[in-house]
Write an enzyme that holds these catalytic residues in place. Structure first.
Site, short mmCIF file in Angstrom:
data_model
loop_
_atom_site.label_atom_id
_atom_site.label_comp_id
_atom_site.label_asym_id
_atom_site.label_seq_id
_atom_site.Cartn_x
_atom_site.Cartn_y
_atom_site.Cartn_z
N PRO A 1 0.85 -1.19 0.00
CA PRO A 1 0.00 0.00 0.00
C PRO A 1 0.88 1.25 0.00
O PRO A 1 1.83 1.34 0.78
CB PRO A 1 -0.80 -0.12 1.31
N ARG B 1 8.79 0.48 -3.25
CA ARG B 1 9.62 1.34 -4.12
C ARG B 1 10.01 0.64 -5.41
O ARG B 1 10.06 1.25 -6.48
CB ARG B 1 10.88 1.79 -3.38
N CYS C 1 4.12 3.23 9.23
CA CYS C 1 4.37 4.55 8.65
C CYS C 1 5.28 5.36 9.56
O CYS C 1 4.98 5.55 10.75
CB CYS C 1 3.05 5.29 8.43
#
Length: 664
Positions: A305, A529, A392
């Site tokens: 995500p 990434r 996060c």
């Protein structure tokens, strides 16, 4: 042989290297932009970072010093909507009757609208693309004699996929689905395509206006969550262990007067805040959820995500190149419960996404559990799992106690997971986490066995870095291996079924993927990434090869993204330029790909910085340009000229398209 390349520099063959000024500094992208902030709602509305900081769990007003510290080149990105110069009424554009008649604030004069409307766009056939300028051969514009803005030779991506175009006259590909009948314009509809699209192309998980209204007005019913939270509150009032599964909800935050001093000191040292009862890691009573669906994900590819860049068109693109599991952008539980239309748009799913999940961020059960219950009720059958973001690292998320801050509050996390498991019914709860909060203090090996055997999560994904590391060091795959062993040992001891475990960090090639899978014992690798830079990495993984993809093939990938974006965001002027914005966001990562045919050693590594180089042809050189003005040029090949008022400021620090114009 001694390498001529400095450590951390990609080994590009000498014949492709370019000379640069010795004083020119390398532009190092900030990869935290991939995980992003919870800024998607305000970005779409055009708000800046100062306004975004008041969205979510904390609405504390910041001081001038705090606001100043947040300022920067990429902190206040604004993306206003671009509309037609003359706006036609939506109902008239769709061939319907407007109930406002002459009092409508939009024009009903179709000839006047079409006369002022920009020319139709035509998406070119990339099989005819060139490796030298102009790259795309000029397209013949088949103009209508009466309406010169219409290109009767264009193809509308929405119509081609859906059999009709909901944007009617406002569509920028109007010539592709209109005809003249007795002098009047008539929309074309393809009944067969419409029937097929209803099954294979129509997006899912749209919240009804009634449900959103009930959330906004606090009239939405949460029977499961209410009972669960009440049970916990009762247990806390009686002084019972609030971290047990029968009493797992964070409804009280500051009742830690009797906590052990060692626990208080440890938590305060990690978080900089006073510890509470919900943060103490006390023993829990195991609970089994036999009704939960088991996730059989071993061997499947998983797209991580990603905030902003992980939107539905990008996920469709990755699915087209082999991604099996996809997850929506991180959404804030508070915003979901507030009935934010923008936040609920993050859970939309395309039918091509065979395994789809929703990711939530929050800091307590009192918001995450009701959000989970709403998702289970409103999206029944269309969500395969719900992921809790415990990874996060962004300050804006961490400082509210969400994201990676939950790593230091296992008691609270346990309450959240158990409550969400109750609220979601058979839908599994998964958790994405990092190795720990601070460097040298990895904690995942203690937390992960509990996630599997005590709290019954459906899958665990572990990013091999701490919150403090961000992307400054390589992912620690040796530690991921230790965590996998700890979970498997505990599962065997407790006689629990094995949950899938996905690792994450620095995966950029098929060789690298299968190597870490074999050596670490994970069931797969969650790719973030690597997919942003080369979305075709999923093809490489499945086919066990390194793909020396050509510039033409990469141009075809950009075309696919443009078509998916138009289908999702719309084929009118506003939708075209929203697609342009997100295409440029995607290109802000894809330019970093170094073609493997240019490298002296394989495979390529994600953290190697590219020296200045040229491609094997001019198109490949253009695709490697770090200048965002070139990304806009690429978008114009498929989306037509960018409007004069349109600007683009990338998340990474690069030249921003439109800055000079906006300062004039």
């Amino acid at each position: 042989m001694t390498s001529i390349y400095p450590l951390g520099t990609a080994p590009v063959k000498p014949e492709f290297l370019l000379q640069v000024n010795s004083g020119q500094s390398a532009n190092v992208p900030d990869d935290d932009a991939a995980e992003g902030t919870s800024s998607h709602v305000q970005d779409r509305a055009g708000a800046g970072e100062d306004e975004r900081s008041n969205v979510g769990p904390s609405r504390k007003k910041r001081s001038k010093a705090e606001k100043k510290a947040q300022r920067g080149a990429n902190k206040g990105r604004r993306f206003g909507k671009i509309r037609d110069e003359v706006e036609v009424c939506w109902k008239v554009a769709a061939g319907q009757i407007c109930e406002f008649g002459d009092e409508c604030r939009f024009t009903h004069d179709i000839p006047a609208y079409l006369a002022a409307k920009p020319r139709d766009i035509r998406i070119p056939d990339t099989t005819q693309s060139l490796e030298v300028p102009p790259f795309i051969p000029p397209q013949d514009f088949v103009a209508d004699a009466e309406y010169p803005s219409l290109d009767m030779g264009t193809i509308c991506p929405v119509f081609a996929e859906m059999g009709e175009c909901r944007f009617g006259l406002k569509c920028r590909f109007l010539g592709g689905h209109i005809r003249k009948s007795n002098g009047a314009l008539e929309m074309i509809s393809d009944t067969e395509k419409r029937a097929h699209a209803a099954i294979s192309a129509t997006e899912l998980n749209f919240m009804s206006p009634e449900a959103l209204k009930n959330l906004r007005t606090k009239k939405y019913n949460f029977p499961i969550s209410s009972a669960y939270l009440k049970e916990i509150q009762t247990a806390e009032e009686k002084g019972k262990d609030t971290t047990s599964h029968a009493a797992a909800a964070a409804t009280t935050e500051n009742v830690g007067d009797d906590l052990p001093s060692t626990a208080i000191e440890t938590i305060a040292e990690r978080t900089g805040e006073t510890a509470t009862v919900t943060q103490v890691d006390t023993p829990d009573v195991p609970m089994r959820f036999n009704e939960k669906k088991r996730l059989h994900w071993s061997g499947k590819t998983y797209l991580a995500p990603l905030t902003t860049v992980g939107n539905l068109p990008f996920r469709r693109l990755c699915v087209a190149y082999g991604a099996d599991i996809t997850c929506g952008e991180m959404g804030l539980a508070n915003s979901f419960l507030a009935g934010s239309k923008e936040e609920w748009s993050l859970i939309r799913r395309h039918p091509s996404e065979s395994i789809f999940g929703v990711q939530l961020a929050g800091n307590k059960a009192a918001t995450l559990v009701p959000t989970a219950e709403t998702i289970a009720k409103e999206c029944a059958g269309n969500v395969d799992f719900v992921d809790i973001n415990c990874g996060c690292p962004i300050d804006l998320v961490f400082q509210t106690g969400s994201g990676s801050a939950l790593l230091d509050t296992p008691g609270k996390l346990g309450k959240i997971i158990v409550g969400m498991n109750k609220a979601l019914g058979e839908i599994p709860v998964t958790v994405k986490l990092r190795t720990g909060v601070k460097d040298g203090r990895n904690t995942a090996h203690k937390l992960m066995p509990r996630l599997s055997t005590e709290w019954n999560v459906g899958c665990i994904s572990l990013h091999g870095r701490t919150r403090q590391q961000r992307y400054t060091k390589l992912a620690d795959w040796e530690y991921i291996k230790q965590c996998v062993a700890a979970v498997r040992g505990k599962e065997e001891e407790e006689n629990c079924p094995a949950v899938p475990i996905f690792g994450g960090g620095d995966c950029f090639s098929s060789e690298g993927y299968w190597s870490v899978v074999e050596n670490s014992g994970v069931d797969g690798v969650m790719i973030g990434r690597g997919a942003l830079i080369k979305p075709w990495i999923f093809t490489e993984i499945k086919e066990h090869r390194e793909w020396d993809i050509s510039a033409r093939e990469r141009l075809d990938l950009i075309k696919k993204y443009a078509e998916f974006g138009i289908s999702h965001f719309g084929s009118d002027t506003a939708g075209i330029n929203t697609t342009r914005r997100y295409l440029c966001e995607a290109l802000s990562f894809q330019y970093r790909y170094i073609p493997i045919g240019l490298l002296e050693a394989l495979p390529g590594r994600i953290n190697d910085r590219a020296p200045a180089f040229r491609g094997r042809n001019e198109l490949e050189t253009l695709l490697a340009s770090p200048d965002s003005r070139d990304w806009v040029k690429l978008s114009e090949m498929f989306l037509g000229p960018a409007p004069a008022s349109w600007t683009f400021t990338p998340k990474h620090k690069s030249n921003a398209y439109g800055v000079e114009e906006s300062q004039g």
